[in-house]
Design an enzyme around this catalytic site. Structure first.
Site, PDB file in Angstrom:
ATOM      1  CG  HIS A 157      -1.693  46.492  36.454  1.00 36.68           C
ATOM      2  ND1 HIS A 157      -1.929  47.518  35.575  1.00 36.68           N
ATOM      3  CD2 HIS A 157      -1.766  47.043  37.689  1.00 36.68           C
ATOM      4  CE1 HIS A 157      -2.150  48.633  36.249  1.00 36.68           C
ATOM      5  NE2 HIS A 157      -2.051  48.376  37.530  1.00 36.68           N
ATOM      6  CG  HIS A 207       2.942  50.034  38.938  1.00 41.89           C
ATOM      7  ND1 HIS A 207       2.888  48.983  38.064  1.00 41.89           N
ATOM      8  CD2 HIS A 207       1.700  50.156  39.477  1.00 41.89           C
ATOM      9  CE1 HIS A 207       1.643  48.491  38.061  1.00 41.89           C
ATOM     10  NE2 HIS A 207       0.917  49.170  38.915  1.00 41.89           N
TER      11      HIS A 207
END
Ligand SMILES: Nc1ncnc2c1ncn2[C@@H]1O[C@H](COP(=O)(O)OP(=O)(O)O)[C@@H](O)[C@H]1O
Ligand SMILES: Nc1ncnc2c1ncn2[C@@H]1O[C@H](COP(=O)(O)OP(=O)(O)O)[C@@H](O)[C@H]1O
Ligand SMILES: [Mg+2]
Ligand SMILES: [Mg+2]
Ligand SMILES: [Mg+2]
Ligand SMILES: [Mg+2]
Lengths: 215, 329, 329, 215
Positions: free
Chosen positions: C215, C56
């Site tokens: 995700h 991320h």
């Protein structure tokens, strides 16, 4: 009918060129994708659409039309081809000056002046794999044909044939100018996008400026 | 083509509306597509103008602000701006001390900036960046492309201008950065120009392009996909072959993402690059890791090395306040 | 799979070597995979720890530094860190004033942070972010995911901690930001987890996933690709349906890239979002445009709105000095 | 041969489970890709490889082996399944205490304690589409079979059949816990990855712990 290139002829040439560029956007862009950055079609199309708009309101002699074309291209195309085509037309305009019409020799001289502008701006030489390689043979063919007494129509046709041949001859060349030169050996085997649009320019001249008189 | 856009022809105009809305300290001339520092022109300060085709963001618009550029002229995607735009930028930043043009070495950019300089009613000096070692430099070619070093030139010349140096001094610093910097890039994927609608080139799943520029153009060679350690070598070796980077005050090592590569991979590449430089006896004094000069959505990266001296170090560290590069302010 | 990596299992460890090399003002615990502020622990300051799966970036490691996080625990790609890591981070930032855990609401993250807090020998308060309006919140579900607002919580709570507030005060501010923030995201493409080797989901050329998390998980619905103006509406409408954003001191509007979308598209989206907010009578007081909380190489974006008040404005504007967010320092 | 689960049996169970996870990494990850984040196989494989390493040196009774397993999983897996499987084994260890071996009832009680640990940590209920839906039926089947006088081997086989059925039953479920719950209706029609690995855990127990005595 005597062979002169007046404002109307210039208009129909540029109109036809705009149309042809419009219908070859994808081809030009695809050729540029192979050895450049995939924008030559879009660039020139944006420019010629702007030219069509600008000429719609310009009511004037050939020199002014050509100058408007050159300035519009400089101001709307960008990239390499913007200044090059722009300079081409600006120099043509300079050569045409304020004449109401150009006879075949004057037109050929204007075209040659345009070519010299391209060289002045971009310093391309024969074999560098650029628009020069289509424009220069066209100028040469036009001059030769006129010198040997051919009709204007025939001379324009010869110029167009020469431009097409020049365009085709760019395929095996190794690029030495413009973006394609970064590819080195890998530029070989691809037709130059600028030479392709330049051949369209000459072809549309042949179609638009011919008097229609049989040879 | 999947993009966060409306009509392909409107990408630039609409993105500029976003830039304007997001950055109240910038001024956007939508007519000419120029991004200005909000307080331009600054009287007595050398004005810094850069520009080029769009699609390389944050370059150049993201580098407009105190300590860096005064204006960026934004061409269509991958198409250099037209002289009108560059002229508007030049006029808008002219504070009486002259204007520096920072131009990446592409035929189109050079010609359009030249035409604008000819038309400008102020003193203009152009510095052309040409740091890409992938391109052979010779009398018969157009020379090297300007790539990663452009970011460093804009930062360092920006600091020099901010500190009140004269046009010729600022130009000298810019030239020095260009002379001391070298870059090399590779692509894992092509990119898609919005107006073209499909990837500029096709690249099989197991191949990469080495020696690419920043316009989605194919590279010098196509080689099999390799581990990061080997890819780092493909980038670092030709740079070190081309220029001496040992000694002195060390180097600035810049690992740049091409737009589609995630930051975690760029840091991994930075580790590999840093390791190779260490092996070569080169001291890294400063670093920059991130996507700063991009090719739309292309995955890949480039490495730029800049040999530092005391002056360049000081100018690099000087405060800068732009949307994409900011410190000390 | 084309990535700038060596062995998939080594991605995180090698990227952390790059982070360490690139940022001398950070300290990296490679054993525990924790990125620390170089000067941690700061005596008397509440310690701020966040963390989560990697992939991320720049979240969370890019937000470690003065005015933001004291440490980030980096799990494997898309896998929350284990308690040992979080515990090491917690101990390493404990300056005697307690430690705040900023946890994104995922079963794994919550459980691992909980276990670490149980093991910690200092006072720990956890604030769980859950701002994703794509997920239905009910008694029977695990509740909303924590997404974009996490960046804003880290910045604002970081400023509060830096200013010397107590643990409960910092936690209150963090909770307020979470309560006042909402997000929604969409994906143009999936992403490829290095260890998995192929895209997490397949998305045809003419389809997008709306309501995605961070995700690479599929979203709530799959709809046809649409112009940016409509995509902006797909993101803004559910946010405005969920929470009141008019009045007060305006909002912070955050357009976030998922990793593979170029900046020019994010600015274009920001323009569209800004336009929609204007229509809805919402004042944008602050903005953030860029890729700050990403899903590896996923193309797409998310929108986060945060309702501001005087306190949040001041804390947002306070100096911050991290690799990914920096101003005033 | 009397049915007891000693340290050797626990070792072979965990060794077999590690092997099975290793040979099903892709399956588990693909299942997780469909309704999660494509890491369950890699996560659990990393964990069980670490467990194999940790157990290689641990020379101890069942409780210690199970505790080492739980702690290693907590420390190496991460995500949701790390704390859940970790707690599962830690609670089993607690139930096994310091016994040298577990008789069938003690083993069933330990398994039940593990299941309760999963619930305490993750608060899953029957039908939430999680590992619970494979583990709970297995515990029930084991208890019932033993209560009705079945041999340990038969009881373990019954547990394994129940775990497989429970795993299969997750396919039509709408997820209410874990990452798959974010998908809402779209989680329907996919087998839960955690239930799949849990069924492997029970199946390997049946293979490793059976005495080999004919029924
Ligand atoms: N120095 C030059 N002289 C003449 N023509 C050139 C030169 N450089 C480039 N060209 C022509 O320009 C064409 C590319 O134009 P275009 O794609 O519009 O610009 P750009 O390369 O900036 O993207 C080439 O195909 C070539 O024919
Ligand atoms: N609250 C819970 N209780 C029981 N099992 C759960 C819970 N949440 C998730 N799980 C299980 O965990 C599995 C996912 O594990 P994994 O992919 O390793 O973790 P993550 O979801 O964090 O990526 C799911 O398939 C499900 O069986
Ligand atoms: Mg081009
Ligand atoms: Mg171009
Ligand atoms: Mg996970
Ligand atoms: Mg998972």
């Amino acid at each position: 009918m005597s062979a002169v290139v007046d404002a109307g002829a210039i208009r129909s040439w540029l109109g036809l060129f705009a149309e042809e560029v419009g219908s070859h956007v994808d081809l030009l862009t695809q050729l540029d994708a192979a050895i450049g950055d995939a924008d030559h079609g879009t660039n020139l199309d944006r420019g010629m659409k702007a030219v069509s708009g600008a000429l719609a309101t310009a009511d004037a002699e050939p020199g002014v039309l050509l100058k408007t074309t050159g300035m519009t291209l400089v101001s709307t195309v960008g990239g390499a081809s913007g200044p090059l085509y722009g300079t081409f037309f600006l120099r043509m305009a300079g050569s045409a000056s304020d004449a109401d019409s150009l006879d075949p020799d004057a037109f050929a001289a204007a075209l040659r002046a345009g070519l010299e502008g391209v060289v002045a701006r971009g310093r391309a030489q024969a074999g560098d794999k650029t628009m020069f390689d289509a424009l220069a043979p066209a100028c040469d063919a036009l001059d030769e044909a006129l010198a040997s007494g051919a009709t204007f129509d025939d001379a324009l046709r010869a110029a167009s044939v020469a431009a097409d041949a020049g365009r085709d001859a760019t395929t095996p060349m190794l690029a030495r100018k413009g973006r394609a030169s970064y590819l080195g050996e890998r530029s070989v085997g691809h037709q130059d996008p600028g030479a392709t649009s330049a051949a369209l320019l000459v072809a549309t001249a042949a179609r638009a400026l011919s008097t229609g008189a049989s040879p | 083509m999947k993009k966060l856009i409306n009509a392909p022809a409107d990408v630039l105009a609409e993105a500029l509306l976003g830039v304007e809305a997001a950055h109240p300290d910038l001024r956007v001339d939508h007519q000419n597509r120029v991004i200005f520092r909000g307080d331009a022109p600054r009287a007595g300060k050398v004005g810094l103008v850069s520009g080029g085709g769009s699609g390389h963001e944050p370059l150049h618009g993201g580098f407009v602000g105190p300590g860096m550029l005064d204006a960026a002229a934004c061409g269509e995607v991958f198409t250099s701006p037209v002289p009108d735009q560059i002229l508007a930028a030049t006029r808008g930043v002219d504070g009486g001390a002259g204007v520096l043009h920072i131009v990446k070495n592409y035929t189109g950019d050079v010609m359009n900036f030249e035409m604008a300089a000819e038309l400008a009613d102020t003193e203009v000096v152009a510095v052309v960046t040409d740091d890409d070692v992938a391109v052979q430099d010779s009398l018969y070619t157009v020379g090297r492309r300007g790539v990663g070093v452009t970011v460093l030139v804009e930062k360092i010349a920006g600091a020099a201008a901010e500190s009140g140096r004269s046009l010729s001094e600022v130009a000298d610093v810019a030239r020095k950065v260009n002379a001391q910097g070298r870059s090399m890039g590779l692509a894992l994927t092509s990119c898609t120009v919005p107006a073209a609608g499909s990837p500029t080139f096709d690249l099989p799943e197991d191949q990469i392009e080495v020696g690419i520029g920043i316009h989605g153009e194919p590279g010098r060679t196509r080689v099999p996909l390799a581990p990061a350690s080997e890819m780092a070598q493909m980038l670092v070796d030709p740079i070190l072959d081309d220029h001496e980077f040992t000694g002195g005050d060390g180097v600035l090592a810049f690992v740049n993402g091409m737009g589609g590569s995630p930051l975690i991979e760029l840091y991994l590449m930075y580790h590999e690059v840093n390791r190779l430089l260490g092996k070569a006896g080169i001291t890294v004094a400063r670093s920059l890791v991130g996507s700063y000069i991009t090719s739309l959505d292309m995955a890949g990266c480039s490495v730029t090395l800049l040999k530092l001296d005391d002056e360049l170090l000081r100018l690099w560290d000087a405060p800068v306040r732009t949307s994409a590069l900011r410190w000390g302010a």
